[in-house]
Scaffold this motif. Structure first.
Motif, mmCIF file in Angstrom:
data_model
loop_
_atom_site.group_PDB
_atom_site.id
_atom_site.type_symbol
_atom_site.label_atom_id
_atom_site.label_comp_id
_atom_site.label_asym_id
_atom_site.label_seq_id
_atom_site.Cartn_x
_atom_site.Cartn_y
_atom_site.Cartn_z
ATOM 1 N N GLY A 202 -9.497 3.738 16.481
ATOM 2 C CA GLY A 202 -8.813 3.373 17.446
ATOM 3 C C GLY A 202 -7.435 3.018 17.805
ATOM 4 O O GLY A 202 -6.719 3.937 16.828
ATOM 5 N N THR A 203 -6.810 1.252 17.126
ATOM 6 C CA THR A 203 -5.554 2.055 17.329
ATOM 7 C C THR A 203 -5.205 2.173 15.854
ATOM 8 O O THR A 203 -5.987 2.231 14.276
ATOM 9 C CB THR A 203 -4.673 0.021 17.150
ATOM 10 N N LEU A 204 -3.724 3.588 15.770
ATOM 11 C CA LEU A 204 -3.249 4.121 14.716
ATOM 12 C C LEU A 204 -2.280 3.395 13.613
ATOM 13 O O LEU A 204 -1.415 2.677 14.609
ATOM 14 C CB LEU A 204 -3.121 4.903 14.144
ATOM 15 N N VAL A 205 -1.928 3.414 12.890
ATOM 16 C CA VAL A 205 -1.064 2.339 11.825
ATOM 17 C C VAL A 205 -0.353 3.143 11.529
ATOM 18 O O VAL A 205 -0.443 3.773 10.297
ATOM 19 C CB VAL A 205 -1.171 1.097 11.645
ATOM 20 N N ILE A 206 1.108 3.481 11.138
ATOM 21 C CA ILE A 206 2.414 3.785 10.914
ATOM 22 C C ILE A 206 2.999 3.127 9.520
ATOM 23 O O ILE A 206 3.517 2.818 10.124
ATOM 24 C CB ILE A 206 2.627 5.523 11.525
ATOM 25 N N PRO A 207 2.359 3.347 8.734
ATOM 26 C CA PRO A 207 3.208 2.486 7.237
ATOM 27 C C PRO A 207 4.530 3.002 7.315
ATOM 28 O O PRO A 207 4.435 4.076 7.173
ATOM 29 C CB PRO A 207 2.243 2.180 6.069
ATOM 30 N N GLY A 208 5.262 2.190 6.964
ATOM 31 C CA GLY A 208 6.578 2.406 6.287
ATOM 32 C C GLY A 208 6.774 3.385 5.207
ATOM 33 O O GLY A 208 7.602 4.747 4.803
ATOM 34 N N HIS A 209 5.839 2.698 4.414
ATOM 35 C CA HIS A 209 5.555 4.161 3.375
ATOM 36 C C HIS A 209 3.965 4.395 3.136
ATOM 37 O O HIS A 209 3.185 3.339 3.039
ATOM 38 C CB HIS A 209 5.932 4.156 1.542
ATOM 39 N N GLY A 210 3.320 5.592 2.266
ATOM 40 C CA GLY A 210 1.903 6.056 2.424
ATOM 41 C C GLY A 210 1.341 6.665 3.795
ATOM 42 O O GLY A 210 2.231 7.400 4.242
ATOM 43 N N HIS A 211 0.054 6.568 3.093
ATOM 44 C CA HIS A 211 -1.089 7.416 4.098
ATOM 45 C C HIS A 211 -0.716 6.973 5.554
ATOM 46 O O HIS A 211 -1.059 5.600 5.736
ATOM 47 C CB HIS A 211 -1.754 7.936 4.051
ATOM 48 N N LEU A 212 -1.279 7.434 6.548
ATOM 49 C CA LEU A 212 -1.854 6.965 7.919
ATOM 50 C C LEU A 212 -3.126 6.084 7.317
ATOM 51 O O LEU A 212 -3.585 6.293 6.697
ATOM 52 C CB LEU A 212 -1.880 8.320 8.583
ATOM 53 N N CYS A 213 -3.009 5.264 8.916
ATOM 54 C CA CYS A 213 -3.483 3.938 8.577
ATOM 55 C C CYS A 213 -4.527 3.691 10.015
ATOM 56 O O CYS A 213 -3.896 3.643 11.022
ATOM 57 C CB CYS A 213 -3.408 2.606 7.748
ATOM 58 N N PRO B 215 -3.604 16.387 3.023
ATOM 59 C CA PRO B 215 -2.705 16.108 1.621
ATOM 60 C C PRO B 215 -3.345 13.980 1.973
ATOM 61 O O PRO B 215 -4.075 13.627 2.747
ATOM 62 C CB PRO B 215 -1.192 16.178 2.771
ATOM 63 N N ASP B 216 -2.359 14.010 0.686
ATOM 64 C CA ASP B 216 -2.475 12.708 0.367
ATOM 65 C C ASP B 216 -2.320 11.564 1.625
ATOM 66 O O ASP B 216 -2.728 10.772 1.542
ATOM 67 C CB ASP B 216 -1.586 11.973 -0.934
ATOM 68 N N TYR B 217 -1.633 11.871 2.364
ATOM 69 C CA TYR B 217 -0.675 11.250 3.687
ATOM 70 C C TYR B 217 -1.850 10.930 4.574
ATOM 71 O O TYR B 217 -1.367 10.398 6.040
ATOM 72 C CB TYR B 217 0.342 11.417 3.834
ATOM 73 N N ALA B 218 -2.683 11.979 4.716
ATOM 74 C CA ALA B 218 -3.521 11.801 5.900
ATOM 75 C C ALA B 218 -4.714 10.440 5.751
ATOM 76 O O ALA B 218 -4.222 10.104 4.801
ATOM 77 C CB ALA B 218 -4.107 13.261 6.396
ATOM 78 N N LEU B 219 -4.887 10.422 7.341
ATOM 79 C CA LEU B 219 -6.118 9.095 7.595
ATOM 80 C C LEU B 219 -7.126 9.408 6.261
ATOM 81 O O LEU B 219 -7.708 10.011 6.507
ATOM 82 C CB LEU B 219 -6.648 9.025 9.062
ATOM 83 N N HIS B 220 -7.607 7.441 6.091
ATOM 84 C CA HIS B 220 -8.626 7.687 5.332
ATOM 85 C C HIS B 220 -9.788 6.877 5.780
ATOM 86 O O HIS B 220 -9.601 6.274 6.735
ATOM 87 C CB HIS B 220 -8.271 7.238 4.099
ATOM 88 N N THR B 221 -11.132 6.971 5.251
ATOM 89 C CA THR B 221 -12.514 6.926 6.280
ATOM 90 C C THR B 221 -12.693 6.042 5.440
ATOM 91 O O THR B 221 -12.669 6.053 4.598
ATOM 92 C CB THR B 221 -12.867 7.944 6.824
#
Lengths: 335, 299
Positions: A258-269, B139-145
């Motif tokens: 669903g909704t994806l969240v781009i954090p300031g630092h770190g991985h896509l969530c 890569p590390d910055y990809a989406l986690h599931t």
């Protein structure tokens, strides 16, 4: 808001804010607000591009994450990273649209998101109407920089005083209400103020059609929130801002997607990581509140190691240590 | 002569290998077919699986102090929050669930090479892809599931799988966690109608040693069973303040002593877990602790 107007009409409050800002810099907050990267060697850094959804991309360099929206109308950036990476950023952006950069949105004033403003802005353009163009000769020069109004106060200075950032990096257009909206590249974009979160000028950026939230530094996957109490930040406001992201996000299936969240630092969530992070900040808030209730001093509160269960995940950054986070939480709750 | 002798030995050895394989020349890229519908065998570690683990029971788990405090602070009221109600068991934990498991292969239509092995878990309706085509991890910055990103390879007849990019989830569903940097190594071993699944979780932050578990599945030829897991989040608590997250302050969780009361043969220190409590030698220590406790009670 016009930059020239700002220079002329400097409110007295700015002086106070700057004084507080200097004190904050002495305590190491300035380094934290650049996430310790202001002196990093960027010569070998590479900007990685992660397609997020539709026209939205997450750009990952050696600094903060940058969000790019690229489409038929042009390009829009959420934050600009460090100026030492600007050339690489501009080269990367050219691969995604033939049209110029029109908008930069700053989610707050922290250096890791605004340091590249001046150089990146000049690579873009502002589309203006006839009477505006006629009145202001330089109105087409560079992209617009949008931010919550308090961001300008933290980046500029009263006339005659040295500003902490160059004038060209300051927001050119600010908002003072709950939000500012745009329609660009076929989708509605909400820039939503989060009062007294990390600072008094934080924004979330919500790409409605793409269903992507660019959260800025309110949400990280690799560190505790950098709360600048002197600039209006509070742990309570940070919990509420994170809860706001949780409420905005709609999951696709079983708390995922669903909704994806781009954090300031770190991985896509997606929502799940924001829930995890919000819960952590709320739990630490409750512990610090209890320490204050028990009459503990700041030093005694730090000695209790109230973040030790979360330190393996969030406590490994030298630029914003668990102790600094506890200090910010303590000071904001003591107010 | 010598060459001829060695040639006979070599061909005999080659025949033996073929015979061991049931006269079939099997492609190197898919030794065993794991495909089918598999049912979990709940009687293994039953108390943890169906009733669910008790609060404060960390026995036999190589947890760090950080993980112990995290679980001590966890309140089961947390799962009344809408955003927690449909939270999935992550791939290192879901095979312990009351799950029906379907496995099937995906082949390249042109070459019939094995591209991927798919797992569908009825618990939380989770689809998982184990890539067998040698592709790299993202890569590390990809989406986690919840299920993470998995690649597999055959080691003899054993499918070995390596998984990264897993969201934070349970080590045991009483508050013990692994975080989003944890990795999972698995072995899928088929013995006729029984499938053994071995999982090895590594998490330097929350596990002081890798956590190794195994569970078995029975091939299910007739039972169609339930393959769905609808979950709809609702408000279960009225009037909860915005930003409120149920939790216990350190040292204030009243339920941590319940396990000790329910299981008087397990000393409190043993129930607190840690790597030491995984090993058989720890039983001697438990006996000594119990003897000391009994002596203290006599006095």
């Amino acid at each position: 808001m016009n930059r020239k107007v700002l220079q002329i009409a400097a409110p007295a409050a700015l002086g106070l804010l700057l004084l507080v800002g200097r004190i904050a810099a002495q305590t190491g907050l300035a380094a934290a607000e650049s996430h310790g990267e202001e002196n990093a060697d960027f010569s070998k850094a590479v900007i990685h591009v992660l397609p997020v959804r539709g026209p939205i991309y997450m750009l990952v360099g050696d600094g903060a994450n940058i969000t790019l929206q690229a489409g038929k109308q042009g390009e829009l950036l959420v934050n600009t990273g460090f100026d030492k990476m600007s050339d690489k950023l501009i080269a990367t952006m050219k691969k995604y649209s033939d049209r110029p950069l029109q908008y930069i949105i700053n989610t707050n004033f922290y250096a890791d998101g605004t340091n590249g403003n001046d150089l990146i802005r000049l690579a873009g353009t502002t589309i203006t109407g006839a009477n505006v163009t006629a009145d202001i000769s330089d109105s087409r020069q560079g992209a617009q920089i949008l931010a919550q109004d308090n961001v300008v106060a933290h980046m500029s200075a009263p006339t005659g005083e040295k500003a902490p950032t160059p004038e060209g990096a300051w927001p050119t257009d600010t908002y003072i209400g709950k939000e500012k909206t745009l329609f660009f590249n076929g989708e509605g974009i909400e820039i939503i103020h989060q009062p007294n979160a990390l600072t008094d000028g934080d924004s979330l950026v919500f790409f409605r059609r793409s269903d992507v939230i660019s959260a800025g530094d309110i949400f990280n996957t690799d560190g505790y929130p950098v709360i600048d109490v002197a600039k209006g930040g509070t742990i309570e406001g940070t919990v509420l801002a994170l809860t706001h992201i949780v409420e905005m996000a709609i999951v696709e299936h079983e708390e995922e997607g669903g909704t994806l969240v781009i954090p300031g630092h770190g991985h896509l969530c997606d929502q799940a990581e924001v829930v995890e992070y919000r819960d952590m900040v709320a739990i630490v808030r409750d512990r610090v509140k209890d320490a204050i209730k028990r009459g503990l001093t700041l030093q005694q509160t730090k000695a209790e190691k109230l973040t030790s269960d979360y330190d393996p995940t969030y406590g490994h950054n030298s630029y914003w240590t668990p102790d600094q986070f506890i200090e910010a939480a303590y000071n904001s709750l003591k107010k | 002569m010598i060459l001829s002798y060695f040639s006979r030995v070599a061909s005999t050895a080659a025949m033996a290998i073929l015979l061991a394989g049931g006269f079939s020349i099997r492609p190197v890229y898919a030794q065993v077919d794991l495909s089918g519908n598999w049912g979990a065998m709940f009687d293994e570690d039953f108390p943890e699986r169906i009733p669910g683990p008790e609060l404060g029971d960390y026995l036999g788990l190589p947890i760090t102090d950080a993980n112990r405090l995290r679980a001590d602070s966890w309140s089961s009221s947390r799962i009344t929050m809408p955003e927690q109600q449909c939270r999935v068991h992550v791939s290192p934990y879901i095979y312990r669930g009351p799950t029906n498991l379907r496995i099937w292969e995906e082949k390249d239509p042109e070459t019939q090479a094995l591209v991927a092995i798919h797992n569908y878990s009825q618990t939380y309706e989770q689809n998982r892809t184990i890539w067998m085509d040698g592709r790299p991890h993202p890569p590390d910055y990809a989406l986690h599931t919840w299920m993470g990103f998995s690649t597999g390879k055959w080691e003899g007849d054993v499918l070995t799988v390596y998984t990264t990019h897993i969201k934070t989830g349970w080590v045991r569903r009483n508050g013990l966690v692994e975080d989003d940097r944890a990795t999972l190594t698995e072995h899928f071993i088929r013995h006729g109608d029984i499938l053994t699944h071995v999982s090895i979780v590594s998490d330097p932050g929350y596990l002081s040693e890798p956590l190794i578990k195994s569970q078995d599945f029975q091939l299910n030829l007739y039972y169609n069973g339930n393959w769905l897991y609808p979950c709809e989040a609702v408000d279960e608590v009225v009037g909860r303040k915005e930003g409120e997250v149920p939790n216990y302050l350190p040292g204030k969780n009243p339920f941590l002593t319940e396990y000790e009361k329910n299981h008087p043969m397990v000393p409190y220190d043993a129930a607190r877990g840690g790597a030491e409590t995984m090993y058989p030698e720890y039983r001697k220590k438990i006996k000594a602790m119990m003897a000391a406790q009994a002596a203290a009670e006599k006095k």
